[in-house]
Design a protein around this motif. Sequence first.
Motif, mmCIF file in Angstrom:
data_model
loop_
_atom_site.group_PDB
_atom_site.id
_atom_site.type_symbol
_atom_site.label_atom_id
_atom_site.label_comp_id
_atom_site.label_asym_id
_atom_site.label_seq_id
_atom_site.Cartn_x
_atom_site.Cartn_y
_atom_site.Cartn_z
ATOM 1 N N SER A 1 -7.559 8.093 -6.027
ATOM 2 C CA SER A 1 -6.730 9.125 -5.400
ATOM 3 C C SER A 1 -7.045 10.502 -5.963
ATOM 4 O O SER A 1 -7.549 10.634 -7.093
ATOM 5 C CB SER A 1 -5.234 8.826 -5.601
ATOM 6 O OG SER A 1 -4.850 9.039 -6.950
ATOM 7 N N GLU B 1 -7.221 1.545 -6.468
ATOM 8 C CA GLU B 1 -6.992 2.798 -5.731
ATOM 9 C C GLU B 1 -7.715 3.963 -6.409
ATOM 10 O O GLU B 1 -7.704 4.091 -7.640
ATOM 11 C CB GLU B 1 -5.499 3.117 -5.629
ATOM 12 C CG GLU B 1 -5.211 4.422 -4.873
ATOM 13 C CD GLU B 1 -3.727 4.697 -4.695
ATOM 14 O OE1 GLU B 1 -2.951 3.719 -4.643
ATOM 15 O OE2 GLU B 1 -3.338 5.874 -4.626
ATOM 16 N N GLN C 1 -7.719 2.709 -0.881
ATOM 17 C CA GLN C 1 -7.287 1.497 -1.569
ATOM 18 C C GLN C 1 -8.113 0.292 -1.126
ATOM 19 O O GLN C 1 -8.516 0.190 0.037
ATOM 20 C CB GLN C 1 -5.807 1.218 -1.283
ATOM 21 C CG GLN C 1 -4.866 2.344 -1.669
ATOM 22 C CD GLN C 1 -3.415 2.022 -1.340
ATOM 23 O OE1 GLN C 1 -2.955 0.898 -1.492
ATOM 24 N NE2 GLN C 1 -2.687 3.028 -0.869
ATOM 25 N N SER D 1 0.808 -1.219 0.000
ATOM 26 C CA SER D 1 0.000 0.000 0.000
ATOM 27 C C SER D 1 0.840 1.268 0.000
ATOM 28 O O SER D 1 0.307 2.358 -0.190
ATOM 29 C CB SER D 1 -0.934 0.016 1.222
ATOM 30 O OG SER D 1 -1.881 -1.028 1.128
ATOM 31 N N ASN E 1 -5.809 9.094 -0.616
ATOM 32 C CA ASN E 1 -6.228 7.989 -1.462
ATOM 33 C C ASN E 1 -6.950 6.925 -0.650
ATOM 34 O O ASN E 1 -6.774 6.820 0.573
ATOM 35 C CB ASN E 1 -5.035 7.375 -2.199
ATOM 36 C CG ASN E 1 -3.936 6.913 -1.246
ATOM 37 O OD1 ASN E 1 -3.979 5.802 -0.712
ATOM 38 N ND2 ASN E 1 -2.934 7.769 -1.012
ATOM 39 N N ASN F 1 -0.212 3.062 -4.279
ATOM 40 C CA ASN F 1 -0.090 1.608 -4.295
ATOM 41 C C ASN F 1 1.073 1.185 -5.192
ATOM 42 O O ASN F 1 1.278 1.730 -6.270
ATOM 43 C CB ASN F 1 -1.396 0.996 -4.799
ATOM 44 C CG ASN F 1 -1.423 -0.507 -4.692
ATOM 45 O OD1 ASN F 1 -0.828 -1.204 -5.507
ATOM 46 N ND2 ASN F 1 -2.123 -1.003 -3.675
#
Length: 438
Positions: free
Chosen positions: A397, A395, A413, A126, A411, A174
């Motif tokens: 963002s 993800e 995820q 991550s 972000n 990520n």
Amino acid sequence: MKKIFKISMLCASVLGAQASFANEFWSADRQWLLGDWNGERTALEDKGYKFTASITSESATNLHGGYNDNNTFENAAQLSLGANFDLSKIAGWNNTTAALSITKRDGDALTLSRIKDPRSSTLGNSQEIYGRGKIWRLTQAWIKTGFDDNRVQFKIGRMGMSEDFNASQCEFQNLLLCGGQLGKSIGSIWYNWPVSLWAANVKYQFAPEWSLGVGVYEVNPDNVKTNSNSDGFNLDMNNVEGATIPVELAWKPQLQVFNGLAGEYKIGALYSTAEAKDLKNSKTHDGKYSFWLNAQQQLTQHNADPKRGLFISFNGVINDRATTAVESTQQLALWYKGPFDSRPQDSIALGLANYMVNDRLTDRQTETNESLGYYSYDALATDYTPIQQDELNVELSYSYQWSPALTLKPNLQYIYQPAGVKEVADAWVAGLTLKANF
């Protein structure tokens, strides 16, 4: 360096004061947080000397799922110091540049502490900036020169492989959604930033739209040691095991193609001459190979501004099945640059990335467990090897560019089947990337 995190948090704490400091230290057009040194910085750049210093901080917290759902917060950070030299201005060497940079990484990874089963090998992460040791590293020390009106460019020195091959856009925090993909699946022979190695490459632009590149990079396990700072400055070639040889063909369509919108398409292949172990048996192979495709295209343009609009990219990798645990990776990303007229430098992005684990590795893990009497997942046994299959990373963002000197990227995820282990709960992670240029 614990100071990296403290400085990052200090940068974030000033975000409520933009109006008060308009056109001053935190103004929206600030190029560097430390300013232009009373004009000396620009003057040096005009003479061919460009100096850089930046801190990148990537924070993450687990919201739900994962191997351990106890909520925690982890931060990984990197300090980069560099210099670029235009030797045509400095020494009169036409079409010649050089670069020198060092880096220091620190912090911890949420994926390791909470998301994946600790008995599993890592697939995704991550926080893409985590890894390759908490040590100082020589990341770049190269010189590049051009011939034949700069259509032929030759580069030699210490460098990372994705600087010139399998390079791609990074709009995410990520790991598999950021930058060159090969280093995520064949990291034993393909070294991304911040690791450098002895290498040379040449690129030939044989037509206005087309170029061909080939390189030779050492395979030396000493380059990825993390025991001390001296490992990050290893320059000897005593333990070189072979060479990785990438070849890449690139096409940049002219403006009349795709309604005048910019794009780039690359296909590549590599062969490593270093010996590689077979995944299932004791056989040793003379080398290994990989293939890749990188494609990036602008789809729309906002108010005739070529830097704003909707972009799409796809990156795919196919690895040698006999020797590589991750058989292939696929990444698809969409981002919109300049979504609001009041925020022309911001961007919003959505990405999906998948690791496909080689079924030959899965079979070996199953056979190993059955030889020990395990026929199903055991959450407690230390000698049990979790069976790995595919892992999917998603993800969303938003990149908020306060100024060229300061960017924030919150972000969200989602990790499906962390480390490819289906018994581990899918995870939700909230992250925040901060980058400050000094």
